[in-house]
Design a protein around this motif. Structure first.
Motif, PDB file in Angstrom:
ATOM      1  N   ASP A 228       4.997 -14.059  56.201  1.00  0.00           N
ATOM      2  CA  ASP A 228       3.661 -13.983  56.371  1.00  0.00           C
ATOM      3  C   ASP A 228       3.144 -13.937  57.534  1.00  0.00           C
ATOM      4  O   ASP A 228       3.663 -14.576  58.411  1.00  0.00           O
ATOM      5  CB  ASP A 228       3.002 -15.170  55.422  1.00  0.00           C
ATOM      6  CG  ASP A 228       3.282 -15.340  53.890  1.00  0.00           C
ATOM      7  OD1 ASP A 228       3.959 -14.185  53.421  1.00  0.00           O
ATOM      8  OD2 ASP A 228       3.011 -16.115  53.478  1.00  0.00           O
TER       9      ASP A 228
ATOM     10  N   GLN B 109      -6.868  -2.240  50.504  1.00  0.00           N
ATOM     11  CA  GLN B 109      -6.767  -3.282  50.078  1.00  0.00           C
ATOM     12  C   GLN B 109      -7.494  -4.420  51.118  1.00  0.00           C
ATOM     13  O   GLN B 109      -7.099  -4.702  52.290  1.00  0.00           O
ATOM     14  CB  GLN B 109      -5.769  -3.816  49.657  1.00  0.00           C
ATOM     15  CG  GLN B 109      -5.559  -5.144  49.170  1.00  0.00           C
ATOM     16  CD  GLN B 109      -4.250  -5.810  48.617  1.00  0.00           C
ATOM     17  OE1 GLN B 109      -3.362  -5.043  48.620  1.00  0.00           O
ATOM     18  NE2 GLN B 109      -4.180  -6.874  47.889  1.00  0.00           N
ATOM     19  N   SER B 110      -8.480  -5.237  50.652  1.00  0.00           N
ATOM     20  CA  SER B 110      -9.180  -6.248  51.614  1.00  0.00           C
ATOM     21  C   SER B 110      -8.072  -7.345  51.477  1.00  0.00           C
ATOM     22  O   SER B 110      -7.954  -7.789  50.519  1.00  0.00           O
ATOM     23  CB  SER B 110     -10.543  -6.455  50.810  1.00  0.00           C
ATOM     24  OG  SER B 110     -10.854  -7.685  51.770  1.00  0.00           O
ATOM     25  N   ILE B 111      -7.919  -7.993  52.660  1.00  0.00           N
ATOM     26  CA  ILE B 111      -7.106  -9.124  52.844  1.00  0.00           C
ATOM     27  C   ILE B 111      -8.147 -10.333  53.348  1.00  0.00           C
ATOM     28  O   ILE B 111      -7.568 -11.365  53.123  1.00  0.00           O
ATOM     29  CB  ILE B 111      -5.757  -9.040  53.516  1.00  0.00           C
ATOM     30  CG1 ILE B 111      -6.262  -8.534  55.221  1.00  0.00           C
ATOM     31  CG2 ILE B 111      -4.981  -8.133  53.106  1.00  0.00           C
ATOM     32  CD1 ILE B 111      -4.813  -8.684  55.871  1.00  0.00           C
TER      33      ILE B 111
ATOM     34  N   TRP C 285      -1.738 -12.552  56.217  1.00  0.00           N
ATOM     35  CA  TRP C 285      -1.283 -11.704  55.302  1.00  0.00           C
ATOM     36  C   TRP C 285      -0.262 -11.904  54.564  1.00  0.00           C
ATOM     37  O   TRP C 285       0.982 -12.261  55.509  1.00  0.00           O
ATOM     38  CB  TRP C 285      -1.179 -10.398  56.043  1.00  0.00           C
ATOM     39  CG  TRP C 285      -0.697  -9.105  55.101  1.00  0.00           C
ATOM     40  CD1 TRP C 285      -0.956  -9.041  53.862  1.00  0.00           C
ATOM     41  CD2 TRP C 285      -0.209  -8.019  55.321  1.00  0.00           C
ATOM     42  NE1 TRP C 285      -0.637  -7.860  53.223  1.00  0.00           N
ATOM     43  CE2 TRP C 285       0.044  -7.213  54.233  1.00  0.00           C
ATOM     44  CE3 TRP C 285       0.578  -7.364  56.612  1.00  0.00           C
ATOM     45  CZ2 TRP C 285       0.732  -6.033  54.134  1.00  0.00           C
ATOM     46  CZ3 TRP C 285       0.822  -6.341  56.523  1.00  0.00           C
ATOM     47  CH2 TRP C 285       1.018  -5.360  55.437  1.00  0.00           C
TER      48      TRP C 285
END
Length: 75
Positions: free
Chosen positions: A26, A49-51, A63
């Motif tokens: 991560d 894709q929105s994180i 992330w």
């Protein structure tokens, strides 16, 4: 009488990760953002894709790579 109006574009700079980084855990995604009128929101995307949607600095999110396949991604 003539009037000139100029819209200033915000400036975004990635702080982390570095360009071309190879990620295996991560990862913190952090940007520096500025605009003459101030910044009220920063949205971070990986591809489409929105994180994260952030409403105040620091402009940083993690992330999660739990469900991410091997490959090349664009932030």
């Amino acid at each position: 009488m003539g009037i000139t109006y100029s819209i200033s574009a915000p400036t975004i700079t990635f702080v982390t990760p570095d360009e071309g980084a190879v990620l295996s855990v991560d990862t913190a995604i952090e940007v520096s953002a500025s605009d003459a009128n101030g910044i009220t929101k920063v949205e971070l995307f990986v591809g489409n894709q929105s994180i994260a949607s952030l409403s105040s600095p620091p402009w940083r999110a993690t992330w999660s790579l739990d469900d991410v396949s091997n490959g090349t991604y664009t932030l």
